[in-house]
Motif scaffolding. Sequence first.
Motif, PDB file in Angstrom:
ATOM      1  N   PRO A 168      80.711 103.656  40.491  1.00 43.55           N
ATOM      2  CA  PRO A 168      80.399 102.977  41.756  1.00 43.55           C
ATOM      3  C   PRO A 168      81.353 101.851  42.128  1.00 43.55           C
ATOM      4  CG  PRO A 168      78.381 103.431  40.577  1.00 43.55           C
ATOM      5  CD  PRO A 168      79.510 103.810  39.644  1.00 43.55           C
ATOM      6  N   LEU A 169      81.696 100.984  41.171  1.00 47.44           N
ATOM      7  CA  LEU A 169      82.581  99.862  41.483  1.00 47.44           C
ATOM      8  C   LEU A 169      83.929 100.361  41.987  1.00 47.44           C
ATOM      9  CD1 LEU A 169      83.385  96.866  41.462  1.00 47.44           C
ATOM     10  CD2 LEU A 169      84.054  97.159  39.070  1.00 47.44           C
ATOM     11  N   ALA A 170      84.515 101.330  41.294  1.00 48.14           N
ATOM     12  CA  ALA A 170      85.818 101.854  41.694  1.00 48.14           C
ATOM     13  C   ALA A 170      85.727 102.590  43.027  1.00 48.14           C
ATOM     14  CB  ALA A 170      86.356 102.789  40.608  1.00 48.14           C
ATOM     15  N   LEU A 171      84.650 103.340  43.241  1.00 50.10           N
ATOM     16  CA  LEU A 171      84.458 104.041  44.513  1.00 50.10           C
ATOM     17  C   LEU A 171      84.399 103.055  45.671  1.00 50.10           C
ATOM     18  CD1 LEU A 171      81.746 106.623  43.371  1.00 50.10           C
ATOM     19  CD2 LEU A 171      84.066 107.185  44.109  1.00 50.10           C
ATOM     20  N   GLU A 172      83.690 101.970  45.477  1.00 45.72           N
ATOM     21  CA  GLU A 172      83.541 100.961  46.525  1.00 45.72           C
ATOM     22  C   GLU A 172      84.871 100.280  46.829  1.00 45.72           C
ATOM     23  OE1 GLU A 172      81.135  96.752  47.288  1.00 45.72           O
ATOM     24  OE2 GLU A 172      80.494  98.099  45.673  1.00 45.72           O
TER      25      GLU A 172
END
Length: 653
Positions: A248-252
Amino acid sequence: MYKELRERVRKEKKAFKWQVRKQQKCINLSIREDQCDSSDDDNSRANSRHPWENDAVEEVANRCKAIQCIISAVRGILKKAELRLPENLVGLDHHVEEIVRRLDVASNDVRIIVIHGIGGVGKTTLAKAVHNQLCHQFDACSHVDNIQEASKEISGLRKKVLILLDDLDDCKQLEFLGEPNQYGPGSRIIVTTRKSDILKAVENYEVECMNCDQALQLFCKHAFHMDTPQVGYYHLSREIVSAVKALPLALEVIGCCLFTEAMDIWEGTLEKLKQIPDAEVKETLMISYESLDESEKEIFLEIACFFIGKDQRIAHYMWENHKFIAIKTLISQSLAKIGDNSVLWMHDFLRYLGREIVRNESPDEPGKCSRLWNHEDAISTLQNRKGTRKVFGLGLAFNDESKSFSPGDFNPLSNLRFLKLDQANIQGDFRNCLPTLRSLDWAGCSKMADLLNLHLDDVVILDLSYSQITRDTYSWTEIMKSTRKLKVLDLKACVNLSGCLEFPAPMTLKVLTLEDCRRLRQIDQSIRYLKELESLNLKMCCEVAYLLSELSFMTCLKELLIDGTSVSKLHFPKGSMKQLETLSVHGCKQLGEITDSIGGLQSLLHLALDDAIIEKLPRSIGELAKLESLSLRNCQNLLELPDSVGGLDRYLI
């Protein structure tokens, strides 16, 4: 809505009064019977009543129970502030439902649940979502950023509490919270950690990475501001999501970085991602960092090294306006966020990334790095006099020990802007050192006179919180004269600061914090010189008993915090504080009167009067057209709200 509810309450009140009178007749009748025949027991007295008497008593009892249920429900809804969550949430509901099921708040035992998973998978977001769903069912709640401080607030209260302990990396941290059996029945403790085995014999819940569809949806929310890819970007989006491993962090971060960018930028980003090893999240985030301009990179590194957890409204005075604008870019790209209470926040991965970037500027010679955030590196650089003009910020963090420094230790640091001395001592004349200093944080300052040995001409933030300074009229006057550019003065918990604080000359001060200065009696009338003051914090200054009329000169004041003071009356001269947006009077247990003058605060958005002993609110409260929140928790003497409240077109919380 309010008017309809008010009419219903009035009708119910009339009916309730009629039933109470009937109950009183029943009670009087019973008393007379007791006087006539004291030998009758409770059952015989109950049996001797007429049927209508029993019906009346039962109906009143039922109404009382209903009212108590309503009061409990309303108090539950009103008393808890929810934690801030990201706007774009995907795939969270089933995790929340499962954790809520396992916590089973209806059970009276004390439970601990550990939410674990790899970094960046969304543990904190999940824990906050659970907190927000359950917090209204507890007597007290705490999101623990500082576990020692939180333990003072909640531990041992024997209440039903909900505690969220975020990012636990050492089970010894739990020792500050004490044993589970010291909390009230039904208490719950939620822990997030990367270590699945950090606590034994407790409920564990692992957060796994999103599936492909959920990951694509989250990416699209940030890259396109919609749930699906734009035409022509579907396969490219799929490949990028696969390359960042659905974290999630990298996707965001990557999604925000690509928002509105051209196709060739997308393709170039994908090629970079494909070259990164599977586990290298840092390298993935580095792509977003490299897309920033120089000002944005500088602010990113400043936050990562020194300003996480600091109020962004204060931190921005460190930077020129054009640099502070960079924060908006960092937020829009999810490289930094504004958390609860307006503090700057950054994910652990991003903080690590920023600090590694700084460390790699000169791995073998820390004195050539732009920022010395590590205590050991900072101490070594000072003691060996290895500092250079390249150092912009330096932070010390002593435990119990302390050290003394001379001007020679700092002479090489001619471009230093940020300095945290913590518990350090200084000896000698520093007035020709540190000519570019803008922020000084010095908890170890023992007397005001020591500040006169420093070059403070360009200092905009002076943080002496928790220091042992005492009132020294001469030194204080000279300091105020030499800090003409000062914007923020923080004297929080300066417990030896007593008497009356004076401001001998006009200043451009914006923020004045005197919270927890328990021996401070008052601020001098010279506060009228602070015409640009925007925030005044007198929380827990328990000897302060009244508000100076000179506050009416504070035409720029937006925030007045007097929680926990001994103020007994609120009165505002006509035309004063036209810009005031927040008035917090929480815990002022002497507050018994609020005059109609409060209606003149036309910019007021938030008003907190919790724990006051007031019996009524002035009708003019209905004239606060911009009011968004009115907090009256635990105002036990307050019998009713004025009808004028119904005219406020806002929710009262």
